[in-house]
Design an enzyme around this catalytic site. Structure first.
Site, short mmCIF file in Angstrom:
data_model
loop_
_atom_site.label_atom_id
_atom_site.label_comp_id
_atom_site.label_asym_id
_atom_site.label_seq_id
_atom_site.Cartn_x
_atom_site.Cartn_y
_atom_site.Cartn_z
N LEU A 185 -5.56 -11.19 -17.27
CA LEU A 185 -5.75 -12.17 -18.14
C LEU A 185 -6.32 -13.17 -17.99
O LEU A 185 -6.48 -13.65 -16.85
CB LEU A 185 -4.08 -12.80 -18.91
CG LEU A 185 -2.95 -11.71 -19.02
CD1 LEU A 185 -1.76 -12.38 -19.36
CD2 LEU A 185 -3.52 -10.91 -20.22
N GLY A 225 1.78 -5.95 -12.12
CA GLY A 225 2.41 -7.19 -11.46
C GLY A 225 1.62 -8.59 -11.85
O GLY A 225 0.29 -8.41 -12.31
N GLY A 226 2.51 -9.42 -11.66
CA GLY A 226 1.51 -11.01 -12.17
C GLY A 226 1.04 -10.67 -13.75
O GLY A 226 1.80 -10.27 -14.55
N ASP A 227 -0.12 -11.27 -13.76
CA ASP A 227 -0.69 -10.98 -15.14
C ASP A 227 -1.85 -9.71 -15.34
O ASP A 227 -2.81 -9.74 -15.94
CB ASP A 227 -1.46 -12.09 -15.54
CG ASP A 227 -2.60 -12.51 -14.47
OD1 ASP A 227 -2.56 -12.13 -13.41
OD2 ASP A 227 -3.47 -13.32 -14.87
N GLU A 228 -1.42 -8.75 -14.25
CA GLU A 228 -2.35 -7.64 -14.36
C GLU A 228 -1.63 -6.35 -14.99
O GLU A 228 -0.39 -6.21 -14.74
CB GLU A 228 -2.54 -7.34 -12.98
CG GLU A 228 -3.57 -8.08 -12.23
CD GLU A 228 -3.84 -7.77 -10.84
OE1 GLU A 228 -5.01 -8.19 -10.18
OE2 GLU A 228 -3.15 -6.98 -10.28
#
Length: 304
Positions: A185, A225-228
Protein backbone atom coordinates in the site's frame (compact mmCIF):
# COMPACT_ATOMS: atom_id res chain seq x y z
CA UNK A 1 -40.55 -74.35 35.56
CA UNK A 2 -37.52 -75.95 37.07
CA UNK A 3 -36.27 -73.95 40.07
CA UNK A 4 -32.72 -74.01 38.77
CA UNK A 5 -33.82 -72.40 35.51
CA UNK A 6 -35.82 -69.78 37.40
CA UNK A 7 -32.82 -68.98 39.58
CA UNK A 8 -30.68 -68.49 36.50
CA UNK A 9 -33.33 -66.34 34.79
CA UNK A 10 -33.62 -64.14 37.86
CA UNK A 11 -29.86 -63.61 37.89
CA UNK A 12 -29.80 -62.28 34.33
CA UNK A 13 -28.92 -58.65 33.75
CA UNK A 14 -31.82 -58.12 31.38
CA UNK A 15 -35.59 -58.40 31.51
CA UNK A 16 -37.28 -61.73 30.62
CA UNK A 17 -41.04 -61.93 30.02
CA UNK A 18 -42.80 -65.13 28.98
CA UNK A 19 -46.24 -64.73 27.37
CA UNK A 20 -48.77 -67.42 26.55
CA UNK A 21 -50.73 -67.52 23.32
CA UNK A 22 -53.21 -64.97 24.76
CA UNK A 23 -50.35 -62.59 25.56
CA UNK A 24 -50.81 -63.15 29.28
CA UNK A 25 -47.68 -62.89 31.39
CA UNK A 26 -46.43 -66.26 32.69
CA UNK A 27 -42.94 -65.27 33.80
CA UNK A 28 -41.53 -61.94 34.94
CA UNK A 29 -37.93 -62.04 36.22
CA UNK A 30 -36.31 -60.11 39.05
CA UNK A 31 -34.55 -57.64 36.74
CA UNK A 32 -38.01 -56.34 35.77
CA UNK A 33 -38.98 -56.11 39.42
CA UNK A 34 -35.95 -53.90 40.11
CA UNK A 35 -36.73 -51.76 37.12
CA UNK A 36 -40.50 -51.38 37.49
CA UNK A 37 -41.15 -52.07 41.16
CA UNK A 38 -43.64 -54.82 40.23
CA UNK A 39 -42.86 -58.46 41.07
CA UNK A 40 -44.14 -61.52 39.26
CA UNK A 41 -47.09 -61.88 41.67
CA UNK A 42 -48.32 -58.41 40.69
CA UNK A 43 -48.40 -59.07 36.95
CA UNK A 44 -48.72 -62.83 36.36
CA UNK A 45 -51.83 -63.71 34.36
CA UNK A 46 -52.35 -60.13 33.14
CA UNK A 47 -52.13 -59.18 29.48
CA UNK A 48 -48.72 -57.70 28.74
CA UNK A 49 -50.36 -54.73 26.98
CA UNK A 50 -52.01 -53.76 30.27
CA UNK A 51 -48.86 -54.06 32.33
CA UNK A 52 -46.67 -52.39 29.67
CA UNK A 53 -48.91 -49.84 27.90
CA UNK A 54 -46.24 -48.97 25.32
CA UNK A 55 -46.63 -52.48 23.87
CA UNK A 56 -50.33 -51.90 23.12
CA UNK A 57 -49.56 -50.78 19.58
CA UNK A 58 -50.42 -52.54 16.36
CA UNK A 59 -46.78 -52.92 15.38
CA UNK A 60 -45.96 -54.91 18.55
CA UNK A 61 -49.19 -56.94 18.50
CA UNK A 62 -48.34 -58.06 14.94
CA UNK A 63 -44.84 -59.04 15.99
CA UNK A 64 -46.23 -61.09 18.91
CA UNK A 65 -48.65 -62.91 16.61
CA UNK A 66 -45.93 -63.65 14.05
CA UNK A 67 -43.71 -65.00 16.82
CA UNK A 68 -46.53 -67.18 18.19
CA UNK A 69 -47.89 -68.59 14.95
CA UNK A 70 -45.07 -68.21 12.40
CA UNK A 71 -42.12 -68.68 14.79
CA UNK A 72 -40.75 -65.39 13.47
CA UNK A 73 -38.08 -63.74 15.57
CA UNK A 74 -38.12 -59.92 15.76
CA UNK A 75 -35.65 -57.40 17.10
CA UNK A 76 -36.77 -53.92 18.12
CA UNK A 77 -33.79 -51.58 18.36
CA UNK A 78 -33.50 -48.69 20.76
CA UNK A 79 -32.48 -46.51 17.84
CA UNK A 80 -36.00 -46.75 16.41
CA UNK A 81 -38.23 -47.67 19.39
CA UNK A 82 -36.30 -45.85 22.17
CA UNK A 83 -37.67 -47.89 25.11
CA UNK A 84 -40.49 -50.21 26.24
CA UNK A 85 -40.55 -50.26 30.03
CA UNK A 86 -40.72 -47.20 32.26
CA UNK A 87 -38.34 -46.89 35.16
CA UNK A 88 -40.27 -46.81 38.45
CA UNK A 89 -37.82 -44.47 40.14
CA UNK A 90 -37.92 -41.72 37.55
CA UNK A 91 -35.85 -39.43 39.75
CA UNK A 92 -32.98 -41.91 39.30
CA UNK A 93 -33.49 -42.17 35.53
CA UNK A 94 -32.15 -38.79 34.53
CA UNK A 95 -30.81 -40.11 31.20
CA UNK A 96 -33.12 -40.71 28.26
CA UNK A 97 -33.92 -44.44 28.46
CA UNK A 98 -32.88 -46.71 25.62
CA UNK A 99 -33.86 -50.37 25.44
CA UNK A 100 -33.61 -53.11 22.85
CA UNK A 101 -36.24 -55.84 22.73
CA UNK A 102 -35.93 -59.33 21.22
CA UNK A 103 -39.12 -61.32 20.55
CA UNK A 104 -38.81 -65.08 19.99
CA UNK A 105 -41.03 -68.17 19.76
CA UNK A 106 -40.80 -70.75 22.58
CA UNK A 107 -42.35 -74.25 22.79
CA UNK A 108 -42.58 -75.94 26.18
CA UNK A 109 -44.62 -79.02 27.22
CA UNK A 110 -46.61 -78.88 23.95
CA UNK A 111 -47.57 -75.27 24.56
CA UNK A 112 -46.39 -72.24 22.66
CA UNK A 113 -45.14 -69.04 24.20
CA UNK A 114 -43.24 -65.98 23.19
CA UNK A 115 -40.32 -64.66 25.15
CA UNK A 116 -39.46 -60.97 25.35
CA UNK A 117 -35.90 -60.04 26.24
CA UNK A 118 -35.45 -56.41 27.31
CA UNK A 119 -31.90 -55.03 27.29
CA UNK A 120 -31.19 -51.68 28.90
CA UNK A 121 -28.67 -49.98 26.57
CA UNK A 122 -29.03 -46.48 28.03
CA UNK A 123 -25.43 -46.35 29.21
CA UNK A 124 -24.27 -47.62 25.83
CA UNK A 125 -26.07 -44.74 24.11
CA UNK A 126 -24.76 -42.31 26.70
CA UNK A 127 -21.20 -43.47 25.96
CA UNK A 128 -21.83 -43.03 22.23
CA UNK A 129 -23.30 -39.57 22.83
CA UNK A 130 -20.26 -38.53 24.89
CA UNK A 131 -17.91 -40.02 22.30
CA UNK A 132 -19.67 -38.11 19.50
CA UNK A 133 -19.50 -34.92 21.54
CA UNK A 134 -15.82 -35.51 22.20
CA UNK A 135 -15.19 -36.13 18.51
CA UNK A 136 -17.10 -32.98 17.54
CA UNK A 137 -15.09 -30.95 20.03
CA UNK A 138 -11.91 -32.48 18.68
CA UNK A 139 -12.93 -31.71 15.09
CA UNK A 140 -13.87 -28.16 16.07
CA UNK A 141 -10.54 -27.72 17.85
CA UNK A 142 -8.68 -29.10 14.83
CA UNK A 143 -10.52 -26.68 12.55
CA UNK A 144 -9.65 -23.80 14.88
CA UNK A 145 -6.00 -24.80 14.87
CA UNK A 146 -6.02 -25.10 11.07
CA UNK A 147 -7.62 -21.66 10.73
CA UNK A 148 -5.14 -20.21 13.22
CA UNK A 149 -2.24 -21.71 11.24
CA UNK A 150 -3.34 -20.72 7.74
CA UNK A 151 -5.44 -17.56 8.08
CA UNK A 152 -4.67 -14.01 9.13
CA UNK A 153 -6.51 -13.16 12.36
CA UNK A 154 -6.97 -9.47 11.45
CA UNK A 155 -8.33 -9.76 7.92
CA UNK A 156 -9.43 -13.42 7.75
CA UNK A 157 -7.47 -13.70 4.53
CA UNK A 158 -5.13 -16.63 3.88
CA UNK A 159 -1.77 -15.87 5.50
CA UNK A 160 1.88 -16.17 4.45
CA UNK A 161 2.09 -19.88 5.31
CA UNK A 162 -1.04 -20.63 3.28
CA UNK A 163 0.20 -18.86 0.18
CA UNK A 164 3.71 -20.34 0.42
CA UNK A 165 2.27 -23.85 0.73
CA UNK A 166 0.01 -23.16 -2.26
CA UNK A 167 2.91 -21.92 -4.39
CA UNK A 168 5.10 -24.88 -3.41
CA UNK A 169 2.28 -27.24 -4.33
CA UNK A 170 1.85 -25.59 -7.73
CA UNK A 171 5.56 -25.64 -8.52
CA UNK A 172 5.52 -29.42 -8.09
CA UNK A 173 2.77 -29.86 -10.67
CA UNK A 174 3.57 -30.56 -14.29
CA UNK A 175 2.51 -27.87 -16.77
CA UNK A 176 1.58 -25.45 -13.98
CA UNK A 177 1.35 -21.81 -15.06
CA UNK A 178 0.63 -19.00 -12.64
CA UNK A 179 1.50 -15.44 -11.71
CA UNK A 180 2.24 -14.02 -8.30
CA UNK A 181 1.29 -10.34 -7.83
CA UNK A 182 2.93 -8.54 -4.90
CA UNK A 183 1.04 -5.53 -3.47
CA UNK A 184 2.26 -2.87 -1.06
CA UNK A 185 0.00 0.00 0.00
CA UNK A 186 1.17 3.54 -0.77
CA UNK A 187 0.90 5.96 2.16
CA UNK A 188 -0.33 3.42 4.71
CA UNK A 189 2.20 4.59 7.31
CA UNK A 190 0.77 8.11 7.19
CA UNK A 191 -2.72 6.67 7.91
CA UNK A 192 -1.34 4.90 10.97
CA UNK A 193 0.52 8.02 12.10
CA UNK A 194 -2.34 10.45 11.59
CA UNK A 195 -5.34 8.34 12.58
CA UNK A 196 -3.90 5.63 14.83
CA UNK A 197 -3.16 1.94 14.51
CA UNK A 198 -6.74 0.88 15.29
CA UNK A 199 -7.96 2.89 12.31
CA UNK A 200 -5.07 1.50 10.26
CA UNK A 201 -6.23 -2.01 11.10
CA UNK A 202 -9.77 -1.07 10.03
CA UNK A 203 -8.40 0.11 6.71
CA UNK A 204 -6.59 -3.22 6.19
CA UNK A 205 -9.81 -5.08 6.98
CA UNK A 206 -11.76 -2.96 4.47
CA UNK A 207 -9.14 -3.52 1.78
CA UNK A 208 -9.23 -7.26 2.46
CA UNK A 209 -13.01 -7.26 2.16
CA UNK A 210 -12.94 -5.44 -1.20
CA UNK A 211 -10.10 -7.47 -2.66
CA UNK A 212 -11.59 -10.75 -1.52
CA UNK A 213 -13.71 -10.56 -4.66
CA UNK A 214 -10.51 -11.22 -6.63
CA UNK A 215 -10.56 -14.74 -5.21
CA UNK A 216 -12.05 -17.58 -7.18
CA UNK A 217 -11.18 -21.21 -7.98
CA UNK A 218 -7.95 -20.14 -9.68
CA UNK A 219 -7.04 -17.15 -7.54
CA UNK A 220 -5.99 -16.55 -3.94
CA UNK A 221 -5.72 -13.15 -2.30
CA UNK A 222 -3.60 -13.33 0.86
CA UNK A 223 -1.97 -11.06 3.42
CA UNK A 224 1.77 -11.54 3.89
CA UNK A 225 1.91 -9.17 6.85
CA UNK A 226 1.75 -5.41 7.59
CA UNK A 227 0.36 -3.69 4.49
CA UNK A 228 1.74 -6.32 2.07
CA UNK A 229 -0.61 -8.57 0.14
CA UNK A 230 -0.22 -11.08 -2.69
CA UNK A 231 -2.57 -12.28 -5.38
CA UNK A 232 -1.88 -15.70 -6.88
CA UNK A 233 -3.62 -16.32 -10.21
CA UNK A 234 -3.34 -19.61 -12.07
CA UNK A 235 -3.36 -20.11 -15.84
CA UNK A 236 -2.48 -16.61 -16.95
CA UNK A 237 0.72 -15.78 -18.80
CA UNK A 238 0.24 -12.93 -21.31
CA UNK A 239 1.07 -9.28 -20.69
CA UNK A 240 -2.52 -8.38 -21.49
CA UNK A 241 -3.82 -10.71 -18.79
CA UNK A 242 -1.37 -9.32 -16.25
CA UNK A 243 -2.31 -5.72 -17.05
CA UNK A 244 -5.98 -6.62 -16.83
CA UNK A 245 -5.45 -8.14 -13.37
CA UNK A 246 -3.50 -5.09 -12.15
CA UNK A 247 -6.22 -2.78 -13.46
CA UNK A 248 -8.82 -4.74 -11.47
CA UNK A 249 -6.85 -4.28 -8.25
CA UNK A 250 -6.42 -0.53 -8.78
CA UNK A 251 -10.09 -0.20 -9.64
CA UNK A 252 -11.09 -1.86 -6.37
CA UNK A 253 -9.09 0.72 -4.41
CA UNK A 254 -10.23 3.85 -6.29
CA UNK A 255 -13.23 4.51 -4.08
CA UNK A 256 -12.13 6.13 -0.75
CA UNK A 257 -12.65 4.15 2.45
CA UNK A 258 -14.81 5.74 5.16
CA UNK A 259 -13.28 5.40 8.63
CA UNK A 260 -14.91 7.28 11.51
CA UNK A 261 -16.70 9.56 9.04
CA UNK A 262 -13.44 10.42 7.30
CA UNK A 263 -12.69 9.51 3.67
CA UNK A 264 -9.35 7.73 3.39
CA UNK A 265 -7.82 7.27 -0.06
CA UNK A 266 -5.19 4.62 -0.59
CA UNK A 267 -3.38 3.18 -3.57
CA UNK A 268 -1.01 0.29 -4.09
CA UNK A 269 2.20 -0.51 -5.92
CA UNK A 270 2.21 -3.86 -7.68
CA UNK A 271 4.93 -6.12 -9.04
CA UNK A 272 4.57 -9.61 -10.37
CA UNK A 273 6.50 -12.77 -11.23
CA UNK A 274 5.47 -15.59 -13.55
CA UNK A 275 6.07 -19.29 -13.06
CA UNK A 276 8.12 -20.90 -14.50
CA UNK A 277 9.86 -18.27 -16.67
CA UNK A 278 10.72 -15.80 -13.82
CA UNK A 279 11.56 -18.39 -11.16
CA UNK A 280 10.88 -21.94 -10.06
CA UNK A 281 10.96 -21.57 -6.27
CA UNK A 282 8.81 -19.64 -3.81
CA UNK A 283 11.74 -17.50 -2.77
CA UNK A 284 12.68 -16.60 -6.34
CA UNK A 285 9.12 -15.68 -7.29
CA UNK A 286 8.46 -13.55 -4.19
CA UNK A 287 11.81 -11.76 -4.53
CA UNK A 288 11.20 -10.88 -8.19
CA UNK A 289 7.61 -9.73 -7.57
CA UNK A 290 8.77 -7.74 -4.53
CA UNK A 291 11.58 -6.06 -6.52
CA UNK A 292 9.17 -5.09 -9.29
CA UNK A 293 6.76 -3.70 -6.72
CA UNK A 294 9.58 -1.66 -5.15
CA UNK A 295 10.55 -0.17 -8.53
CA UNK A 296 6.93 0.81 -9.09
CA UNK A 297 6.74 2.39 -5.63
CA UNK A 298 9.86 4.45 -6.36
CA UNK A 299 8.16 5.83 -9.48
CA UNK A 300 5.11 6.75 -7.40
CA UNK A 301 7.28 8.48 -4.80
CA UNK A 302 9.26 10.34 -7.43
CA UNK A 303 6.08 11.67 -8.99
CA UNK A 304 4.88 12.78 -5.56
Amino acid sequence: MNNLYLTIINQLDNGIILLDEHLNIQLWNDWLKKFTGQDEGDVKGQQVTQVIPRLNKEIYIQMFEKALWNKQKNFCSAAMHEYFIDCERKSECTKKMRQNMLIRHIELDNKIYIMLEIHDVTNHYERIRKLNKSLQNSIGFTKSLKRFAFYDSLTNLPNRKFIIDRIESLTEQEDAVFTLFFLDLNGFKSVNDSMGHTQGDQLLQMIAERCHQLTDEQSVFARLGGDEFVLLVENISSVEQHNEQIAKIHELLVEPFIIEDKAVSISTSIGYACFPQDGVTVKQLINIADRQMYLHKQKVNNKA
